[in-house]
Design a protein around this motif. Sequence first.
Motif, PDB file in Angstrom:
ATOM      1  N   PRO A   3       4.110   7.379   1.539  1.00 26.27           N
ATOM      2  CA  PRO A   3       2.962   6.484   1.683  1.00 26.27           C
ATOM      3  C   PRO A   3       3.410   5.059   1.970  1.00 26.27           C
ATOM      4  O   PRO A   3       4.576   4.700   1.775  1.00 26.27           O
ATOM      5  N   THR A   4       2.493   4.256   2.412  1.00 29.96           N
ATOM      6  CA  THR A   4       2.782   2.852   2.666  1.00 29.96           C
ATOM      7  C   THR A   4       3.291   2.171   1.397  1.00 29.96           C
ATOM      8  O   THR A   4       2.859   2.487   0.297  1.00 29.96           O
ATOM      9  N   ALA A   5       4.267   1.298   1.545  1.00 31.50           N
ATOM     10  CA  ALA A   5       4.853   0.523   0.446  1.00 31.50           C
ATOM     11  C   ALA A   5       5.724   1.338  -0.490  1.00 31.50           C
ATOM     12  O   ALA A   5       6.058   0.894  -1.583  1.00 31.50           O
ATOM     13  N   SER A   6       6.146   2.531  -0.070  1.00 31.82           N
ATOM     14  CA  SER A   6       6.965   3.379  -0.935  1.00 31.82           C
ATOM     15  C   SER A   6       8.460   3.097  -0.802  1.00 31.82           C
ATOM     16  O   SER A   6       9.270   3.708  -1.506  1.00 31.82           O
ATOM     17  N   GLY A   7       8.841   2.196   0.106  1.00 28.14           N
ATOM     18  CA  GLY A   7      10.248   1.868   0.267  1.00 28.14           C
ATOM     19  C   GLY A   7      10.937   2.607   1.394  1.00 28.14           C
ATOM     20  O   GLY A   7      12.174   2.711   1.402  1.00 28.14           O
ATOM     21  N   LYS A   8      10.169   3.106   2.361  1.00 25.06           N
ATOM     22  CA  LYS A   8      10.760   3.861   3.463  1.00 25.06           C
ATOM     23  C   LYS A   8      11.754   3.039   4.271  1.00 25.06           C
ATOM     24  O   LYS A   8      12.805   3.545   4.683  1.00 25.06           O
ATOM     25  N   SER A   9      11.424   1.778   4.530  1.00 31.08           N
ATOM     26  CA  SER A   9      12.287   0.964   5.402  1.00 31.08           C
ATOM     27  C   SER A   9      13.681   0.782   4.817  1.00 31.08           C
ATOM     28  O   SER A   9      14.689   0.970   5.504  1.00 31.08           O
ATOM     29  N   ALA A  10      13.751   0.420   3.539  1.00 36.03           N
ATOM     30  CA  ALA A  10      15.058   0.217   2.908  1.00 36.03           C
ATOM     31  C   ALA A  10      15.845   1.518   2.863  1.00 36.03           C
ATOM     32  O   ALA A  10      17.054   1.546   3.140  1.00 36.03           O
ATOM     33  N   HIS A  26       0.583   1.002  -6.472  1.00 36.80           N
ATOM     34  CA  HIS A  26      -0.506   0.030  -6.335  1.00 36.80           C
ATOM     35  C   HIS A  26       0.008  -1.400  -6.469  1.00 36.80           C
ATOM     36  O   HIS A  26      -0.448  -2.293  -5.742  1.00 36.80           O
ATOM     37  N   THR A  27       0.931  -1.621  -7.382  1.00 33.17           N
ATOM     38  CA  THR A  27       1.514  -2.951  -7.533  1.00 33.17           C
ATOM     39  C   THR A  27       2.273  -3.347  -6.272  1.00 33.17           C
ATOM     40  O   THR A  27       2.168  -4.486  -5.790  1.00 33.17           O
ATOM     41  N   ARG A  28       3.030  -2.423  -5.723  1.00 36.48           N
ATOM     42  CA  ARG A  28       3.782  -2.694  -4.493  1.00 36.48           C
ATOM     43  C   ARG A  28       2.847  -2.999  -3.327  1.00 36.48           C
ATOM     44  O   ARG A  28       3.125  -3.897  -2.520  1.00 36.48           O
ATOM     45  N   ILE A  29       1.761  -2.262  -3.242  1.00 39.56           N
ATOM     46  CA  ILE A  29       0.792  -2.492  -2.165  1.00 39.56           C
ATOM     47  C   ILE A  29       0.220  -3.902  -2.260  1.00 39.56           C
ATOM     48  O   ILE A  29       0.126  -4.617  -1.256  1.00 39.56           O
ATOM     49  N   ALA A  30      -0.162  -4.309  -3.469  1.00 41.61           N
ATOM     50  CA  ALA A  30      -0.716  -5.656  -3.660  1.00 41.61           C
ATOM     51  C   ALA A  30       0.315  -6.725  -3.317  1.00 41.61           C
ATOM     52  O   ALA A  30       0.006  -7.717  -2.640  1.00 41.61           O
ATOM     53  N   GLY A  55      -8.414  -5.684   1.740  1.00 43.65           N
ATOM     54  CA  GLY A  55      -7.188  -5.201   2.354  1.00 43.65           C
ATOM     55  C   GLY A  55      -6.371  -4.330   1.424  1.00 43.65           C
ATOM     56  O   GLY A  55      -5.847  -3.282   1.830  1.00 43.65           O
ATOM     57  N   ILE A  56      -6.273  -4.733   0.177  1.00 44.77           N
ATOM     58  CA  ILE A  56      -5.534  -3.939  -0.809  1.00 44.77           C
ATOM     59  C   ILE A  56      -6.245  -2.611  -1.055  1.00 44.77           C
ATOM     60  O   ILE A  56      -5.600  -1.547  -1.132  1.00 44.77           O
ATOM     61  N   ALA A  57      -7.563  -2.638  -1.148  1.00 46.99           N
ATOM     62  CA  ALA A  57      -8.323  -1.401  -1.370  1.00 46.99           C
ATOM     63  C   ALA A  57      -8.139  -0.429  -0.212  1.00 46.99           C
ATOM     64  O   ALA A  57      -7.939   0.776  -0.414  1.00 46.99           O
ATOM     65  N   ALA A  58      -8.189  -0.951   1.014  1.00 49.34           N
ATOM     66  CA  ALA A  58      -8.017  -0.088   2.184  1.00 49.34           C
ATOM     67  C   ALA A  58      -6.605   0.491   2.235  1.00 49.34           C
ATOM     68  O   ALA A  58      -6.409   1.655   2.622  1.00 49.34           O
ATOM     69  N   THR A  59      -5.626  -0.294   1.850  1.00 52.52           N
ATOM     70  CA  THR A  59      -4.246   0.188   1.852  1.00 52.52           C
ATOM     71  C   THR A  59      -4.046   1.260   0.784  1.00 52.52           C
ATOM     72  O   THR A  59      -3.326   2.242   1.003  1.00 52.52           O
ATOM     73  N   ARG A  60      -4.674   1.089  -0.356  1.00 49.99           N
ATOM     74  CA  ARG A  60      -4.611   2.131  -1.392  1.00 49.99           C
ATOM     75  C   ARG A  60      -5.215   3.441  -0.895  1.00 49.99           C
ATOM     76  O   ARG A  60      -4.678   4.526  -1.165  1.00 49.99           O
TER      77      ARG A  60
END
Length: 325
Positions: A28-35, A222-226, A282-287
């Motif tokens: 999912p988004t913000a899960s650390g895929k890039s690193a 959720h914290t990472r997304i925010a 924006g945070i809600a939509a990303t969640r």
Amino acid sequence: MIDGELVSATLDRMSTDALPALVALAGPTASGKSAAALLLAETLDAEIVSVDSALVYRGMDIGTAKPTAEERARIPHHLIDIRDPAQAYSAAEFAADAQALVRAIRERGRRVLLVGGTMLYFKALFEGLATMPAADAEVRAAIAAEAAHAGWPALHAQLAAVDRVTAARLAPHDAQRIQRALEVWRVSGQPLSHFHAQAQAAPGLRPDLFLSLEPEDRGWLHTRIAQRFDAMLAAGLLDEVRQLRARGDLHAELPSMRCVGYRQAWEALDHDEPVAALRERGIAATRQLAKRQLTWLRGLPERRVIACDAPDALQRVLRAAGVAA
């Protein structure tokens, strides 16, 4: 940032012949895929093929968390900045482009790392897609005009009358998918579900290893997304969208402007919305996006799950790939 000491120690110990040639890394988004992707690509001597429907667009850097120029210089990245935001890019086009890239990279003697969170792209690449009727701009415009007058729930009801199967899996406000399903019906006289059921899809491309970054604690994600959305706002997301709007040839219904973050920013500028309200939406939509991504991933029994909120998540990724880190 890639951990150079970890990579160096790993390379000294591993047998490259035993490592997978084609690895998929999803999450999912913000899960650390890039690193994780940067570390894994450098360790495996791999090139990265992006599986992300937003990264294809030029001029959309902040809201997509696009890899930096330094990262892209260090590890070759593909399928980034290949379309103007006014252009469409379909899952079928992605699958064809990705398959060609995989062949070319392997011919160069390097491994391939497929990285991203656009699950339809993964599905298209792994399973193939039905041969669908081509888009019809006139029909699509007519549907959009009807929706502007009657609302998308009314169009959803119209879809249910001709394609009950597709309508049942779509929310009444899922404008993009309702529009496409009605377009297919009006262009071909056949429901979208017919093409899915009758598809003779070409054989897909299967990875040697499918890694999935998933949190054990949803609150961590959720914290990472925010935090990430706050960082995008601080980096100038609104200014980036202002520049896109100033071109004059883009509008809110384009696939590029429907990307999470961009859609909310566009609407905020339309209504002179306070930044705090934009942040909340924006945070809600990303969640919600992350929830959909996790639902799709959990339907794949072949994936190998890595707890992305574990302190040693990066080392777990390397071990899962067969590297004794």
